[in-house]
Design a protein around this motif. Sequence first.
Motif, PDB file in Angstrom:
ATOM      1  N   GLN A  82      55.391  37.388  33.164  1.00 10.35           N
ATOM      2  CA  GLN A  82      54.353  38.213  33.781  1.00 10.35           C
ATOM      3  C   GLN A  82      53.765  39.147  32.725  1.00 10.35           C
ATOM      4  O   GLN A  82      54.470  39.950  32.128  1.00 10.35           O
ATOM      5  CB  GLN A  82      54.950  39.014  34.939  1.00 10.35           C
ATOM      6  CG  GLN A  82      54.071  40.100  35.527  1.00 10.35           C
ATOM      7  CD  GLN A  82      52.778  39.610  36.101  1.00 10.35           C
ATOM      8  OE1 GLN A  82      51.794  39.496  35.361  1.00 10.35           O
ATOM      9  NE2 GLN A  82      52.745  39.297  37.396  1.00 10.35           N
ATOM     10  N   THR A  83      52.462  38.999  32.451  1.00  7.95           N
ATOM     11  CA  THR A  83      51.826  39.780  31.393  1.00  7.95           C
ATOM     12  C   THR A  83      50.685  40.650  31.902  1.00  7.95           C
ATOM     13  O   THR A  83      49.917  41.184  31.098  1.00  7.95           O
ATOM     14  CB  THR A  83      51.293  38.849  30.285  1.00  7.95           C
ATOM     15  OG1 THR A  83      50.323  37.951  30.852  1.00  7.95           O
ATOM     16  CG2 THR A  83      52.417  38.050  29.646  1.00  7.95           C
ATOM     17  N   ALA A  84      50.552  40.813  33.205  1.00 10.42           N
ATOM     18  CA  ALA A  84      49.445  41.602  33.760  1.00 10.42           C
ATOM     19  C   ALA A  84      49.562  43.062  33.349  1.00 10.42           C
ATOM     20  O   ALA A  84      50.652  43.644  33.330  1.00 10.42           O
ATOM     21  CB  ALA A  84      49.440  41.491  35.280  1.00 10.42           C
ATOM     22  N   ALA A  85      48.417  43.668  33.017  1.00 11.37           N
ATOM     23  CA  ALA A  85      48.393  45.070  32.610  1.00 11.37           C
ATOM     24  C   ALA A  85      48.553  45.984  33.825  1.00 11.37           C
ATOM     25  O   ALA A  85      48.049  45.706  34.911  1.00 11.37           O
ATOM     26  CB  ALA A  85      47.081  45.385  31.911  1.00 11.37           C
ATOM     27  N   ALA A  86      49.275  47.080  33.635  1.00 13.07           N
ATOM     28  CA  ALA A  86      49.457  48.044  34.716  1.00 13.07           C
ATOM     29  C   ALA A  86      48.132  48.697  35.102  1.00 13.07           C
ATOM     30  O   ALA A  86      47.910  49.049  36.261  1.00 13.07           O
ATOM     31  CB  ALA A  86      50.471  49.099  34.307  1.00 13.07           C
ATOM     32  N   TRP A  87      47.233  48.859  34.142  1.00 11.14           N
ATOM     33  CA  TRP A  87      45.912  49.445  34.391  1.00 11.14           C
ATOM     34  C   TRP A  87      44.860  48.449  33.907  1.00 11.14           C
ATOM     35  O   TRP A  87      44.375  48.544  32.795  1.00 11.14           O
ATOM     36  CB  TRP A  87      45.777  50.786  33.668  1.00 11.14           C
ATOM     37  CG  TRP A  87      46.823  51.768  34.061  1.00 11.14           C
ATOM     38  CD1 TRP A  87      47.967  52.067  33.382  1.00 11.14           C
ATOM     39  CD2 TRP A  87      46.842  52.565  35.246  1.00 11.14           C
ATOM     40  NE1 TRP A  87      48.701  52.996  34.055  1.00 11.14           N
ATOM     41  CE2 TRP A  87      48.044  53.332  35.209  1.00 11.14           C
ATOM     42  CE3 TRP A  87      45.967  52.714  36.333  1.00 11.14           C
ATOM     43  CZ2 TRP A  87      48.381  54.222  36.221  1.00 11.14           C
ATOM     44  CZ3 TRP A  87      46.321  53.605  37.343  1.00 11.14           C
ATOM     45  CH2 TRP A  87      47.497  54.350  37.279  1.00 11.14           C
ATOM     46  N   PRO A  88      44.508  47.463  34.721  1.00 12.76           N
ATOM     47  CA  PRO A  88      43.601  46.405  34.270  1.00 12.76           C
ATOM     48  C   PRO A  88      42.185  46.916  34.021  1.00 12.76           C
ATOM     49  O   PRO A  88      41.707  47.820  34.703  1.00 12.76           O
ATOM     50  CB  PRO A  88      43.628  45.409  35.440  1.00 12.76           C
ATOM     51  CG  PRO A  88      43.986  46.238  36.626  1.00 12.76           C
ATOM     52  CD  PRO A  88      44.922  47.284  36.122  1.00 12.76           C
ATOM     53  N   ILE A  89      41.558  46.342  33.002  1.00 12.70           N
ATOM     54  CA  ILE A  89      40.145  46.598  32.728  1.00 12.70           C
ATOM     55  C   ILE A  89      39.365  45.380  33.198  1.00 12.70           C
ATOM     56  O   ILE A  89      39.571  44.272  32.690  1.00 12.70           O
ATOM     57  CB  ILE A  89      39.907  46.852  31.232  1.00 12.70           C
ATOM     58  CG1 ILE A  89      40.697  48.094  30.775  1.00 12.70           C
ATOM     59  CG2 ILE A  89      38.425  47.022  30.944  1.00 12.70           C
ATOM     60  CD1 ILE A  89      40.620  48.346  29.292  1.00 12.70           C
ATOM     61  N   LEU A  90      38.496  45.574  34.162  1.00 11.26           N
ATOM     62  CA  LEU A  90      37.808  44.460  34.815  1.00 11.26           C
ATOM     63  C   LEU A  90      36.361  44.388  34.358  1.00 11.26           C
ATOM     64  O   LEU A  90      35.659  45.406  34.324  1.00 11.26           O
ATOM     65  CB  LEU A  90      37.870  44.624  36.333  1.00 11.26           C
ATOM     66  CG  LEU A  90      39.279  44.778  36.921  1.00 11.26           C
ATOM     67  CD1 LEU A  90      39.188  45.052  38.408  1.00 11.26           C
ATOM     68  CD2 LEU A  90      40.117  43.543  36.645  1.00 11.26           C
ATOM     69  N   LYS A  91      35.912  43.189  34.020  1.00 10.63           N
ATOM     70  CA  LYS A  91      34.520  42.965  33.627  1.00 10.63           C
ATOM     71  C   LYS A  91      33.761  42.404  34.823  1.00 10.63           C
ATOM     72  O   LYS A  91      33.695  41.201  35.037  1.00 10.63           O
ATOM     73  CB  LYS A  91      34.461  42.020  32.436  1.00 10.63           C
ATOM     74  CG  LYS A  91      35.097  42.603  31.171  1.00 10.63           C
ATOM     75  CD  LYS A  91      34.944  41.682  29.971  1.00 10.63           C
ATOM     76  CE  LYS A  91      35.537  42.319  28.716  1.00 10.63           C
ATOM     77  NZ  LYS A  91      35.396  41.439  27.515  1.00 10.63           N
ATOM     78  N   ILE A  92      33.218  43.312  35.587  1.00  7.61           N
ATOM     79  CA  ILE A  92      32.480  42.953  36.795  1.00  7.61           C
ATOM     80  C   ILE A  92      31.012  42.738  36.442  1.00  7.61           C
ATOM     81  O   ILE A  92      30.463  43.425  35.569  1.00  7.61           O
ATOM     82  CB  ILE A  92      32.601  44.074  37.847  1.00  7.61           C
ATOM     83  CG1 ILE A  92      34.088  44.341  38.145  1.00  7.61           C
ATOM     84  CG2 ILE A  92      31.863  43.726  39.128  1.00  7.61           C
ATOM     85  CD1 ILE A  92      34.317  45.576  38.986  1.00  7.61           C
ATOM     86  N   ALA A 239      43.704  41.717  42.695  1.00  4.12           N
ATOM     87  CA  ALA A 239      44.805  42.022  43.620  1.00  4.12           C
ATOM     88  C   ALA A 239      44.745  43.481  44.075  1.00  4.12           C
ATOM     89  O   ALA A 239      44.547  44.390  43.260  1.00  4.12           O
ATOM     90  CB  ALA A 239      46.140  41.736  42.951  1.00  4.12           C
ATOM     91  N   PHE A 240      44.942  43.675  45.376  1.00  2.77           N
ATOM     92  CA  PHE A 240      45.091  45.010  45.964  1.00  2.77           C
ATOM     93  C   PHE A 240      46.335  44.993  46.850  1.00  2.77           C
ATOM     94  O   PHE A 240      46.451  44.161  47.751  1.00  2.77           O
ATOM     95  CB  PHE A 240      43.856  45.395  46.788  1.00  2.77           C
ATOM     96  CG  PHE A 240      42.646  45.688  45.948  1.00  2.77           C
ATOM     97  CD1 PHE A 240      42.388  46.976  45.495  1.00  2.77           C
ATOM     98  CD2 PHE A 240      41.774  44.663  45.591  1.00  2.77           C
ATOM     99  CE1 PHE A 240      41.271  47.243  44.703  1.00  2.77           C
ATOM    100  CE2 PHE A 240      40.658  44.920  44.802  1.00  2.77           C
ATOM    101  CZ  PHE A 240      40.407  46.214  44.356  1.00  2.77           C
ATOM    102  N   GLY A 245      49.906  50.938  47.165  1.00  2.70           N
ATOM    103  CA  GLY A 245      48.746  51.660  46.678  1.00  2.70           C
ATOM    104  C   GLY A 245      48.319  51.255  45.287  1.00  2.70           C
ATOM    105  O   GLY A 245      47.790  52.078  44.534  1.00  2.70           O
ATOM    106  N   ARG A 246      48.493  49.983  44.936  1.00  4.34           N
ATOM    107  CA  ARG A 246      48.208  49.524  43.582  1.00  4.34           C
ATOM    108  C   ARG A 246      47.051  48.537  43.546  1.00  4.34           C
ATOM    109  O   ARG A 246      46.795  47.830  44.518  1.00  4.34           O
ATOM    110  CB  ARG A 246      49.442  48.845  42.980  1.00  4.34           C
ATOM    111  CG  ARG A 246      50.644  49.751  42.766  1.00  4.34           C
ATOM    112  CD  ARG A 246      51.840  48.929  42.345  1.00  4.34           C
ATOM    113  NE  ARG A 246      53.030  49.748  42.129  1.00  4.34           N
ATOM    114  CZ  ARG A 246      54.268  49.259  42.039  1.00  4.34           C
ATOM    115  NH1 ARG A 246      54.461  47.960  42.144  1.00  4.34           N
ATOM    116  NH2 ARG A 246      55.296  50.075  41.851  1.00  4.34           N
ATOM    117  N   MET A 247      46.405  48.482  42.392  1.00  4.89           N
ATOM    118  CA  MET A 247      45.400  47.462  42.108  1.00  4.89           C
ATOM    119  C   MET A 247      45.853  46.692  40.879  1.00  4.89           C
ATOM    120  O   MET A 247      46.388  47.282  39.928  1.00  4.89           O
ATOM    121  CB  MET A 247      44.038  48.091  41.836  1.00  4.89           C
ATOM    122  CG  MET A 247      42.934  47.067  41.537  1.00  4.89           C
ATOM    123  SD  MET A 247      41.372  47.836  41.009  1.00  4.89           S
ATOM    124  CE  MET A 247      41.810  48.335  39.335  1.00  4.89           C
TER     125      MET A 247
END
Length: 306
Positions: A82-92, A239-240, A245-247
């Motif tokens: 699992q390599t997901a960042a705790a504070w993801p930066i999203l390119k919307i 993911a929500f 209470g996490r994203m």
Amino acid sequence: MRLQILHVTTYAYRAPVALLAHRMMLSPRGSHALRPISADLSCEPPAEFEWTQDVFGNLIATASFPDPTARLVITNRVTVEQTAAAWPILKIAPHAHYYPFDYSHEERTDLGALLVPEHPDPEDRLADWARAVVLGGDTDTLSLLQDVNAAARIGMTYVTRDEVGTQPPHLTLDLASGSCRDLATLFIEAVRHLGFAARAVSGYLFDPPISGDPADRDNQHGATHAWAEVYLPCAGWIAFDPTNGRMGEAHLVPVAVGRSIGQLSPVDGRYIGAADAFLGMTVEVTVSAARQNLEFDAKDAAWNFD
């Protein structure tokens, strides 16, 4: 972070029964943030497995049992990276930075039912609850979704429920409480009323204490879990987790996605026998962080890490 998951489901019967085919969704979904390392699914008594995929691309194992039995044990052992960042930066996509925005015609066609609320909403009660979170026009999209995520948890009491099924979102509002699947359903229905495409997710949660105590380092912390994902142009499925209470996907291991939580039962099966033959079911789940140079050997399975 490398995670080891052990998920054991046990069914007990008063006398031997004939087991019909059991459908199992227990295999993690690989992604850029989650890499399956090894997986072993076994049953006692032994079963023959047929592997397929459903309409959502979930991997399905259908187990067939040749002989009657008074006990069924389903053991799922999985290792993932699992390599997901705790504070993801999203390119919307630029046009979706602020709410409201429009999905393209192609996106709306493909998203289909994931845009449509499933539960009746008498007097627009749920829609009004969702709209009350919107601060006004040109609201930041991510901030809005995080606010709905928080609203689905703040003021609600998290409870564990052994009952089969998911509460309707109106009942969750009335009770001001719910399980992870109830809170996820409330969030999904709310954001659909706001025009977002959302889907349900089931899988595992790794949630160790944050005390930093070295004594906790080797302990196992985890559970089966349910959360939601929202589709945002260019960024994809986000993911929500209203329960926590996490994203983002940090500490989450997705196994299956669907239009609703009711489609995502880890194990679904029937038996032929007396109506009172079923004595009960137990589920044990452990999720632990793997250490380097760790070797684990068990019946019918072996993991070896470099």
